[in-house]
Design a protein around this motif. Structure first.
Motif, PDB file in Angstrom:
ATOM      1  N   ASN A  98       0.802  -1.223   0.000  1.00  9.17           N
ATOM      2  CA  ASN A  98       0.000   0.000   0.000  1.00  9.17           C
ATOM      3  C   ASN A  98       0.836   1.275   0.000  1.00  9.17           C
ATOM      4  O   ASN A  98       0.313   2.366   0.230  1.00  9.17           O
ATOM      5  CB  ASN A  98      -0.973   0.015   1.184  1.00  9.17           C
ATOM      6  CG  ASN A  98      -0.274   0.175   2.533  1.00  9.17           C
ATOM      7  OD1 ASN A  98       0.893   0.574   2.619  1.00  9.17           O
ATOM      8  ND2 ASN A  98      -0.980  -0.124   3.597  1.00  9.17           N
ATOM      9  N   GLY A  99       2.126   1.173  -0.256  1.00 11.61           N
ATOM     10  CA  GLY A  99       3.019   2.316  -0.162  1.00 11.61           C
ATOM     11  C   GLY A  99       2.559   3.530  -0.947  1.00 11.61           C
ATOM     12  O   GLY A  99       2.721   4.677  -0.495  1.00 11.61           O
ATOM     13  N   ALA A 100       1.949   3.321  -2.108  1.00  7.38           N
ATOM     14  CA  ALA A 100       1.506   4.457  -2.922  1.00  7.38           C
ATOM     15  C   ALA A 100       0.444   5.276  -2.212  1.00  7.38           C
ATOM     16  O   ALA A 100       0.326   6.485  -2.450  1.00  7.38           O
ATOM     17  CB  ALA A 100       0.973   3.969  -4.269  1.00  7.38           C
ATOM     18  N   MET A 101      -0.318   4.652  -1.307  1.00  5.45           N
ATOM     19  CA  MET A 101      -1.350   5.391  -0.576  1.00  5.45           C
ATOM     20  C   MET A 101      -0.745   6.451   0.339  1.00  5.45           C
ATOM     21  O   MET A 101      -1.438   7.406   0.718  1.00  5.45           O
ATOM     22  CB  MET A 101      -2.214   4.439   0.265  1.00  5.45           C
ATOM     23  CG  MET A 101      -3.158   3.577  -0.530  1.00  5.45           C
ATOM     24  SD  MET A 101      -4.256   2.614   0.543  1.00  5.45           S
ATOM     25  CE  MET A 101      -5.460   3.873   0.998  1.00  5.45           C
ATOM     26  N   PHE A 102       0.505   6.290   0.702  1.00  4.46           N
ATOM     27  CA  PHE A 102       1.173   7.237   1.602  1.00  4.46           C
ATOM     28  C   PHE A 102       2.088   8.181   0.823  1.00  4.46           C
ATOM     29  O   PHE A 102       2.833   8.952   1.420  1.00  4.46           O
ATOM     30  CB  PHE A 102       1.941   6.473   2.673  1.00  4.46           C
ATOM     31  CG  PHE A 102       1.043   5.703   3.604  1.00  4.46           C
ATOM     32  CD1 PHE A 102       0.547   6.297   4.751  1.00  4.46           C
ATOM     33  CD2 PHE A 102       0.668   4.398   3.314  1.00  4.46           C
ATOM     34  CE1 PHE A 102      -0.294   5.595   5.604  1.00  4.46           C
ATOM     35  CE2 PHE A 102      -0.172   3.692   4.162  1.00  4.46           C
ATOM     36  CZ  PHE A 102      -0.659   4.292   5.304  1.00  4.46           C
ATOM     37  N   ARG A 136      -1.765  10.515  -7.462  1.00  2.33           N
ATOM     38  CA  ARG A 136      -1.096   9.366  -8.084  1.00  2.33           C
ATOM     39  C   ARG A 136      -1.990   8.134  -7.988  1.00  2.33           C
ATOM     40  O   ARG A 136      -2.970   8.119  -7.254  1.00  2.33           O
ATOM     41  CB  ARG A 136       0.247   9.101  -7.422  1.00  2.33           C
ATOM     42  CG  ARG A 136       1.224  10.236  -7.692  1.00  2.33           C
ATOM     43  CD  ARG A 136       2.619   9.926  -7.222  1.00  2.33           C
ATOM     44  NE  ARG A 136       3.502  11.026  -7.567  1.00  2.33           N
ATOM     45  CZ  ARG A 136       4.592  10.911  -8.291  1.00  2.33           C
ATOM     46  NH1 ARG A 136       4.944   9.736  -8.780  1.00  2.33           N
ATOM     47  NH2 ARG A 136       5.337  11.961  -8.551  1.00  2.33           N
ATOM     48  N   ALA A 137      -1.635   7.117  -8.733  1.00  2.00           N
ATOM     49  CA  ALA A 137      -2.417   5.885  -8.751  1.00  2.00           C
ATOM     50  C   ALA A 137      -1.954   4.948  -7.641  1.00  2.00           C
ATOM     51  O   ALA A 137      -0.759   4.841  -7.362  1.00  2.00           O
ATOM     52  CB  ALA A 137      -2.277   5.192 -10.097  1.00  2.00           C
ATOM     53  N   TYR A 138      -2.901   4.293  -7.025  1.00  2.00           N
ATOM     54  CA  TYR A 138      -2.635   3.158  -6.141  1.00  2.00           C
ATOM     55  C   TYR A 138      -3.328   1.968  -6.797  1.00  2.00           C
ATOM     56  O   TYR A 138      -4.551   1.963  -6.968  1.00  2.00           O
ATOM     57  CB  TYR A 138      -3.173   3.416  -4.735  1.00  2.00           C
ATOM     58  CG  TYR A 138      -3.252   2.177  -3.871  1.00  2.00           C
ATOM     59  CD1 TYR A 138      -2.173   1.299  -3.771  1.00  2.00           C
ATOM     60  CD2 TYR A 138      -4.405   1.871  -3.147  1.00  2.00           C
ATOM     61  CE1 TYR A 138      -2.237   0.154  -2.981  1.00  2.00           C
ATOM     62  CE2 TYR A 138      -4.477   0.739  -2.345  1.00  2.00           C
ATOM     63  CZ  TYR A 138      -3.402  -0.115  -2.273  1.00  2.00           C
ATOM     64  OH  TYR A 138      -3.471  -1.253  -1.494  1.00  2.00           O
ATOM     65  N   VAL A 139      -2.547   0.981  -7.214  1.00  2.00           N
ATOM     66  CA  VAL A 139      -3.076  -0.191  -7.910  1.00  2.00           C
ATOM     67  C   VAL A 139      -2.754  -1.437  -7.092  1.00  2.00           C
ATOM     68  O   VAL A 139      -1.620  -1.633  -6.669  1.00  2.00           O
ATOM     69  CB  VAL A 139      -2.468  -0.317  -9.324  1.00  2.00           C
ATOM     70  CG1 VAL A 139      -3.007  -1.545 -10.038  1.00  2.00           C
ATOM     71  CG2 VAL A 139      -2.766   0.944 -10.143  1.00  2.00           C
ATOM     72  N   TYR A 140      -3.771  -2.250  -6.866  1.00  2.00           N
ATOM     73  CA  TYR A 140      -3.546  -3.488  -6.122  1.00  2.00           C
ATOM     74  C   TYR A 140      -4.294  -4.631  -6.786  1.00  2.00           C
ATOM     75  O   TYR A 140      -5.229  -4.421  -7.572  1.00  2.00           O
ATOM     76  CB  TYR A 140      -3.982  -3.343  -4.656  1.00  2.00           C
ATOM     77  CG  TYR A 140      -5.470  -3.144  -4.462  1.00  2.00           C
ATOM     78  CD1 TYR A 140      -6.338  -4.224  -4.336  1.00  2.00           C
ATOM     79  CD2 TYR A 140      -6.014  -1.867  -4.407  1.00  2.00           C
ATOM     80  CE1 TYR A 140      -7.698  -4.041  -4.159  1.00  2.00           C
ATOM     81  CE2 TYR A 140      -7.372  -1.668  -4.225  1.00  2.00           C
ATOM     82  CZ  TYR A 140      -8.200  -2.761  -4.104  1.00  2.00           C
ATOM     83  OH  TYR A 140      -9.554  -2.579  -3.945  1.00  2.00           O
ATOM     84  N   LEU A 141      -3.871  -5.847  -6.476  1.00  2.00           N
ATOM     85  CA  LEU A 141      -4.504  -7.047  -7.008  1.00  2.00           C
ATOM     86  C   LEU A 141      -5.540  -7.538  -6.012  1.00  2.00           C
ATOM     87  O   LEU A 141      -5.233  -7.763  -4.844  1.00  2.00           O
ATOM     88  CB  LEU A 141      -3.438  -8.116  -7.264  1.00  2.00           C
ATOM     89  CG  LEU A 141      -3.835  -9.323  -8.109  1.00  2.00           C
ATOM     90  CD1 LEU A 141      -4.264  -8.890  -9.510  1.00  2.00           C
ATOM     91  CD2 LEU A 141      -2.685 -10.309  -8.191  1.00  2.00           C
ATOM     92  N   CYS A 193      -7.139  -3.301  -9.402  1.00  2.00           N
ATOM     93  CA  CYS A 193      -8.069  -2.235  -9.054  1.00  2.00           C
ATOM     94  C   CYS A 193      -7.314  -0.909  -9.044  1.00  2.00           C
ATOM     95  O   CYS A 193      -6.206  -0.822  -8.495  1.00  2.00           O
ATOM     96  CB  CYS A 193      -8.699  -2.482  -7.684  1.00  2.00           C
ATOM     97  SG  CYS A 193      -9.790  -3.921  -7.644  1.00  2.00           S
ATOM     98  N   LEU A 194      -7.917   0.113  -9.632  1.00  2.00           N
ATOM     99  CA  LEU A 194      -7.295   1.421  -9.771  1.00  2.00           C
ATOM    100  C   LEU A 194      -7.892   2.400  -8.766  1.00  2.00           C
ATOM    101  O   LEU A 194      -9.108   2.570  -8.711  1.00  2.00           O
ATOM    102  CB  LEU A 194      -7.498   1.945 -11.195  1.00  2.00           C
ATOM    103  CG  LEU A 194      -6.989   3.354 -11.512  1.00  2.00           C
ATOM    104  CD1 LEU A 194      -5.480   3.464 -11.305  1.00  2.00           C
ATOM    105  CD2 LEU A 194      -7.373   3.741 -12.942  1.00  2.00           C
ATOM    106  N   ASN A 195      -7.014   3.029  -7.994  1.00  2.00           N
ATOM    107  CA  ASN A 195      -7.398   4.029  -6.999  1.00  2.00           C
ATOM    108  C   ASN A 195      -6.643   5.316  -7.263  1.00  2.00           C
ATOM    109  O   ASN A 195      -5.566   5.314  -7.863  1.00  2.00           O
ATOM    110  CB  ASN A 195      -7.025   3.556  -5.589  1.00  2.00           C
ATOM    111  CG  ASN A 195      -7.724   2.280  -5.184  1.00  2.00           C
ATOM    112  OD1 ASN A 195      -8.664   2.290  -4.429  1.00  2.00           O
ATOM    113  ND2 ASN A 195      -7.248   1.146  -5.700  1.00  2.00           N
ATOM    114  N   VAL A 196      -7.190   6.416  -6.743  1.00  2.00           N
ATOM    115  CA  VAL A 196      -6.537   7.714  -6.814  1.00  2.00           C
ATOM    116  C   VAL A 196      -6.151   8.125  -5.394  1.00  2.00           C
ATOM    117  O   VAL A 196      -7.005   8.146  -4.500  1.00  2.00           O
ATOM    118  CB  VAL A 196      -7.478   8.778  -7.420  1.00  2.00           C
ATOM    119  CG1 VAL A 196      -6.766  10.114  -7.519  1.00  2.00           C
ATOM    120  CG2 VAL A 196      -7.982   8.329  -8.778  1.00  2.00           C
TER     121      VAL A 196
END
Length: 196
Positions: A69-73, A78-83, A90-93
């Protein structure tokens, strides 16, 4: 609807540096576009989002930063993408640190042939109605994790300001009472109907 609106400049970074529920509401109606290395682009109008905050027990960030989850911090916008379930991307902002908006569904407006080929079907209503479908239709994968929006490869821009409906989030077991799912009222491109 693809040709019925002018493409606007991308949202500025400070648009994203706000609480996730505010950003989630304001992203409904926005135009999301992803271009591949060959320049071919797929795009749609966001019809459904979900917000996740750092103090939210349903959020991936609830227990703090991890390699996943590093991109969330990281930086907002930016995009946070996880499986999900080991199957679907799944694509998050990313919003404020530890907060993100899941892009749940969109109405395809550009590059529908590409999306249909990636999804193996032609029905517009099934191309991107659900977070896994949306990511597959746009060919989003782990390589997009941490990448900024507002580039030639990935953009979010204002398009419409529709009437918004709200309801509880889907597919979670904690904090299920929070009304942090936002949708485009009357849209035929939602992952699931909202409660009446």
């Amino acid at each position: 609807m693809a040709d019925s609106f002018p493409i606007q400049p991308d949202f500025p970074v400070d648009f994203f540096a706000r609480p996730a529920p505010d950003v989630a509401r304001d992203l409904v109606g926005a135009r999301l576009a992803i271009a591949k290395a060959d320049g071919r682009q797929s795009a749609g109008l966001i019809t459904e989002t979900e917000a996740y905050r750092r103090d939210d027990p349903a959020s991936h960030s609830f227990r703090g930063p991890t390699p996943r989850n590093g991109a969330m911090f990281g930086p907002a916008g930016r995009a946070y993408v996880y499986l999900c379930y080991g199957i679907h991307w799944c694509l998050n902002v990313v919003c404020l640190p530890g907060e993100a908006v899941l892009l749940r569904a969109m109405e395809p407006v550009d590059g529908m042939d590409l999306m249909a080929a990636r999804r193996g079907l032609t029905s517009p209503g099934l191309l991107a109605t659900g977070p896994g479908r949306l990511a597959q239709a746009l060919a989003v994968d782990r390589s997009h994790d941490g990448q900024p929006f507002g580039t030639a490869h990935m953009s979010l821009s204002p398009a419409f300001s529709p009437e918004i409906i709200t309801g509880p989030r889907i597919g979670i077991r904690r904090a299920i009472d929070l009304p942090w799912r936002f949708g485009w009222a009357g849209s035929a491109f939602l992952s699931r109907p909202f409660p009446q």
